[in-house]
Enzyme design. Structure first.
Site, PDB file in Angstrom:
ATOM      1  N   LYS A  13      78.688  74.154  -0.174  1.00 28.66           N
ATOM      2  CA  LYS A  13      77.847  74.671  -1.290  1.00 28.66           C
ATOM      3  C   LYS A  13      77.877  76.287  -0.735  1.00 28.66           C
ATOM      4  CE  LYS A  13      75.415  70.367  -2.355  1.00 28.66           C
ATOM      5  NZ  LYS A  13      75.891  70.104  -3.720  1.00 28.66           N
ATOM      6  N   ARG A  25      78.906  59.230  -4.323  1.00 29.14           N
ATOM      7  CA  ARG A  25      79.433  58.305  -4.839  1.00 29.14           C
ATOM      8  C   ARG A  25      80.387  57.532  -3.722  1.00 29.14           C
ATOM      9  NH1 ARG A  25      82.498  61.938  -9.043  1.00 29.14           N
ATOM     10  NH2 ARG A  25      80.351  63.029  -8.693  1.00 29.14           N
TER      11      ARG A  25
END
Length: 492
Positions: free
Chosen positions: A268, A344
């Site tokens: 990020k 996920r």
């Protein structure tokens, strides 16, 4: 803080503070009654103070020669727009304005057309949660005066029957807020396991914590692939509530438990809020908060399993690379085309584990995608489900708790975006419809025909400025929905 209902009219209230909700146009004629009681020309005073009875208008009047000595007026907007959300907002505003006075607070909010018991619960939850303040990490805590008691005026005593559940539900929300707000050096995978252990000890629940070796034995390659870059060991948490009299329903709640998400090798960057990635375990906070509330409320005839695959997503010589292929516990192979789509992967193995428990329904909560924030903003969470009945039950449970969900499509054609030339699927699809492809990815790890819902709470788990009954910071979103769904016996 003690809550009670009373049919006493607000004109007869003798406590320290009186808070009254005012509709536009004052159709109930409450302002003349207040003017007479306090010897005031309230219409003229409100005009001078530019109080228009709009939602958000709030005026505190100190009246030392009277009892009550503090009068708080809160705008409710038009009578036709009065609903549970408006009641919660007005109750929160009233509580904040009245808190400094302490003592006994009488709260009079019109609730015509609303179920009295539901109105009482909504108001009480809003009062308590709006006054929550987290000062754990400050060297000097600020004084925090609170009302000693809150009486909901104009409501029959029978409407207060549900108020006994408010303390447990709010304690669950506050636990979730504390977990989300804490820094990542305080809330680690081990800390989440310790929280689950405390709940189990305090309320007599069962707890199983799977260590890395246990997860390897179960073939949880997707979850462990994410965890392998961190020096902190993963903790797969399984907390179970069983009612004393047995049960005919078995429900599973799964929360994403990334205690910090650096993005991995897809790091990020500036502007991506990497410093806020402590809240990437908002799903786990919600299910643990719900577990704490459910354990205290002790609903009958329902067995509840709470699952968190806790870990960090970090960068190291051991971290997964973009291009790696992982194998989940159901044998599916996953090409990693983005290490920042890690949640996920942990949920994939958690879903397989949950389905092996043969439940009647599974619900997962996750701060999963920025795409959901773009689609629905910061006040509405996304909901995907294979079951119309389950979806409707969750939306209804959310409305009862003041939490909003919008059902999104599981559009099968978008699954094409997850195709991989070298594995069964990729962990991300194209940018358009990113929250939908994320849900479709998860669906691959759920037993066919099992009622399952995925709740993307990425936008709702945190509020920079605060909103309604939520202070700035962690909101504890999802706890009230889960508690309502489980305890009110909503269909799967």
């Amino acid at each position: 803080m003690e809550f009670r209902t009373s049919p006493t009219a607000f004109t007869q209230w003798e406590g320290d503070t009186l808070a009254v909700g005012v509709l536009q146009g004052d159709p109930a004629g409450w302002l003349p009654l207040l003017s007479a009681r306090f010897s005031l020309d309230l219409p003229a005073l409100l005009e001078k103070r530019r109080f228009k009875s709009k939602p958000g208008d709030c005026l505190a009047l100190h009246l030392p020669a009277h009892t009550p000595s503090l009068l708080v007026l809160v705008g409710l907007g038009e009578a036709g727009s009065l609903d549970g959300a408006a009641l919660r907002s007005a109750a929160a505003a009233s509580a904040k304005a009245a808190a400094a006075a302490g003592g006994a607070l009488g709260l009079a909010l019109p609730s015509e057309g609303l179920d009295p018991a539901a109105a009482a619960t909504a108001i009480a939850e809003a009062v308590r949660l709006s006054l929550y303040k987290d000062q754990r990490f400050k060297s000097e805590a600020e004084p925090q005066p609170l009302p000693e008691s809150v009486t909901l005026l104009g409501l029959p005593e029978a409407a207060g029957a549900g108020l006994s559940a408010v303390a447990a539900t709010c304690a669950g929300v506050e636990l979730a807020r504390e977990l989300v707000a804490a820094p990542p050096n305080a809330v680690t995978p081990q800390a989440l396991a310790d929280t689950a252990a405390s709940i189990a000890t305090d309320f007599g629940l069962e707890l199983k914590v799977l260590e890395r070796d246990d997860c390897e034995a179960l073939g949880m390659g997707a979850y462990l692939g994410v965890a392998q870059g961190s020096d902190l060991p993963p903790k797969f948490i399984h907390l179970t509530y069983r009612p004393a009299g047995g049960s005919s329903r078995r429900l599973v709640l799964i929360g994403k438990g990334l205690t910090f998400d650096s993005g991995g090798y897809n790091l990020k960057t500036a502007g991506s809020q990497i410093e806020m990635m402590k809240y990437d375990m908002g799903g786990s906070a919600a299910v643990l908060g719900a577990a704490r509330a459910i354990a205290e409320l002790k609903p009958a005839d329902v067995e509840v399993h709470v699952i968190v695959a806790a870990c960090e997503n970090m960068i190291s010589g051991n971290a997964i690379h973009p291009g790696d292929i992982l194998t989940a516990s159901n044998g599916k192979t996953i090409e990693i085309n983005n290490t920042d789509a890690e949640g996920r992967l942990t949920l994939a193995d958690a879903l397989v584990y949950a389905c092996n428990l043969e439940p009647d329904a599974v619900v997962d909560l996750a701060t999963l995608t920025g795409a959901c924030v773009i689609a629905l903003g910061e006040e509405i969470a996304g909901l995907w489900s294979v079951s119309d009945t389950l979806a409707a039950a969750l939306v209804d449970a959310g409305q009862q708790g003041g939490e909003l969900f919008w059902r999104m499509p599981l559009h099968a054609a978008y699954k094409q975006g997850l195709k991989s030339p070298v594995a069964d699927l990729k962990n991300t699809g194209p940018r358009p419809g990113g929250s939908i492809t994320a849900a479709l990815f998860l669906k691959d790890f759920v037993t066919p025909d099992l009622p399952w819902a995925h709740l993307d709470i990425a936008g709702t788990v945190w509020s920079d400025k605060g909103r309604g009954l939520d202070p700035a910071g962690a909101t504890g979103f999802g706890v009230r929905t889960l508690v309502n769904w489980v305890c009110l016996g909503g269909p799967a």
